[in-house]
Design an enzyme around this catalytic site. Structure first.
Site: not given
Ligand code: UDX
Length: 437
Positions: A264, A267, A87, A208, A155, A153
């Protein structure tokens, strides 16, 4: 045991399908993309996701997991159909639901008995009602079905763990039969007391977005606290540790960095804002988190340029880390994109290395000079910038780095290097809210 079809074999569909087959169900992962299905049938995993190969391989070997391009046939043979297609971001922050609605029509056309239709993809609030309408309108057989929202959820980089050991399972449905079907899917989790929250479809859809947007706010918040630390010479690691000890805050997602990226958060935050506006309200906190996130990416560029007295023209800069986070090859919305574009605009010479994301970043910057090791990338560089917290960068051999670079300038956007070591080796360095020399 249920017979289940997962439509869409991206990291959500493939991880969810393999995970559900690991719970003992008979799962078909279906996709219209013939190349993807051919790869999967040949035992190749088309995405980089730690642990996914073993999870898929184990369940294929047990005969619980298979792959097919036959969407209609898979639907007809199933008790439950999961919609797990992409999506992507659409116009002005809304979500592009073309693929979701296409699958809904295919389901309506293939209903040959009672089934539960479940959306795993992240879809705006109210999409469930639209999917229900499409299935009803295309349901020539007039067979009964129920619709469920079951958001994920996962990651990237820890999706297998997040699926098999979730903090909670959210099920949005409108009758007990549908809830029972879904509880059967997640029975192994039910037995080990993973909280399963049963609610309405719209509430499940909102949970979500509310969760993802909150995590984005939390990240932008600690990034702005880090910027205050920069200004007063405080150490953001001490601040975030002390904050995280408070159970109401928790230590997770309190790591400052170059800004959040991925497929994610950027978006979903925009989609939530668009939804709120369409509902005549707003989420100013989330709007601010997006604004702060963009500023953080720019701030990293300015920090690097400041290391060179505001002129990087002709300087060779090594960029270590291209993916938006460690443990993935995904570069979507990666802060490294902003860094590369800004340095190119200012006439810097860029050498780049990422353990797995080199080729994906080369699809964005086709002239990017990529290397297969951090050593080759930093050799003769005037400066180094760490954009992604890969373990191999956490354990960088700093004396070796010092020997390889032309000038010992380094910007650590992930605060993963030891400041005392940088100091004692005579590096000219900067980071995100940590103590400076
Ligand atoms: C996220 C959500 O965590 C997940 O639950 C959802 O289903 C999809 O989106 P994702 O985007 O894969 O998962 O990675 P995530 O670990 O959440 O990190 C997202 C972004 O935040 C990354 O760029 C990461 O570097 C950043 N981040 C994360 C930080 O800058 N600091 C943090 O403490 C944690």
């Amino acid at each position: 045991m249920k017979i289940i079809t997962i439509i869409g074999t991206g990291y959500v569909g493939l991880v969810s399908g393999a995970g559900i087959s690991d719970f003992g169900h008979n799962v078909v992962c279906a996709d219209i993309n013939e190349d993807k299905i051919k790869q999967l049938i040949n035992g190749q995993i088309p995405i980089y996701e730690p642990g996914l190969y073993d999870l898929v391989d184990r369940n294929v070997k047990h005969g619980r997991l298979s792959f097919s391009n036959d969407i209609a046939g898979s639907i007809e043979n199933s008790d439950i159909i999961f919609i797990a297609v992409g999506t992507p971001e659409g116009a002005n922050g809304t979500s592009d639901l073309t693929a979701v609605y296409e699958v809904a029509r295919a389901i309506g056309n293939s209903l040959n008995g009672y089934k539960v239709v479940c959306t795993k993809s992240t879809v705006p609030i109210g999409t469930g009602a639209e999917i229900l309408k499409i299935i009803k309108d295309t349901n020539k057989s007039k067979n009964d079905f129920d619709y469920v929202s079951n958001p994920e959820f996962l990651r990237e980089g820890s999706a297998v763990k997040d699926f098999l050991w979730p903090d909670r399972v959210i099920i949005g449905a409108s009758n007990e039969k549908a809830f029972d079907f879904m509880k059967d899917v997640y029975r192994p989790l039910y037995i080990n007391e993973t909280p399963i929250i049963e609610t309405s479809i719209e509430t499940a859809e909102l949970i979500k977005y509310a969760s993802n947007a909150f995590l984005s706010v939390k990240i932008s918040y600690i990034n702005e606290i880090a910027n205050i630390c920069d200004a007063i010479g405080a150490d953001v690691h001490v601040v975030s540790k002390a904050m995280g000890i408070d159970g109401r805050i928790s230590p997770k997602f309190l790591h400052p960095g170059p800004g959040f990226g991925g497929s994610c958060f950027p978006k979903d935050t925009k989609a939530l804002i668009a939804m709120a506006e369409a509902l005549g309200t707003d989420v100013k906190v989330v709007e601010s988190a997006i604004e702060a996130n963009q500023s953080q990416k720019v701030r990293m560029v300015n920090k690097l340029i400041n290391l060179f007295n505001d002129d990087v023209h002709g300087k060779t800069i090594a960029i270590l880390g291209l993916s938006f986070k460690a443990q993935t090859d995904d570069v979507r919305e990666s802060p490294a994109i902003n860094m590369i574009a800004a340095l190119k605009d200012r006439g810097a010479i860029i050498k780049a290395y990422d353990p797995v994301a080199n080729e994906n970043m080369k699809k964005i910057f086709n002239d990017l000079d990529i290397y297969n090791s951090w050593e080759d990338a930093v050799c003769d560089a005037d400066g180094v910038v760490i954009m992604t917290e890969w373990n191999e960068f956490r354990g960088l051999d700093l004396p070796r780095l010092k020997d390889l670079v032309k000038s010992p300038n380094i910007l650590d956007c992930r605060n993963i290097l030891n400041i005392d070591d940088l100091e004692s080796l005579g590096f000219h360095y900067d980071n995100v809210g940590r103590k400076k020399a």
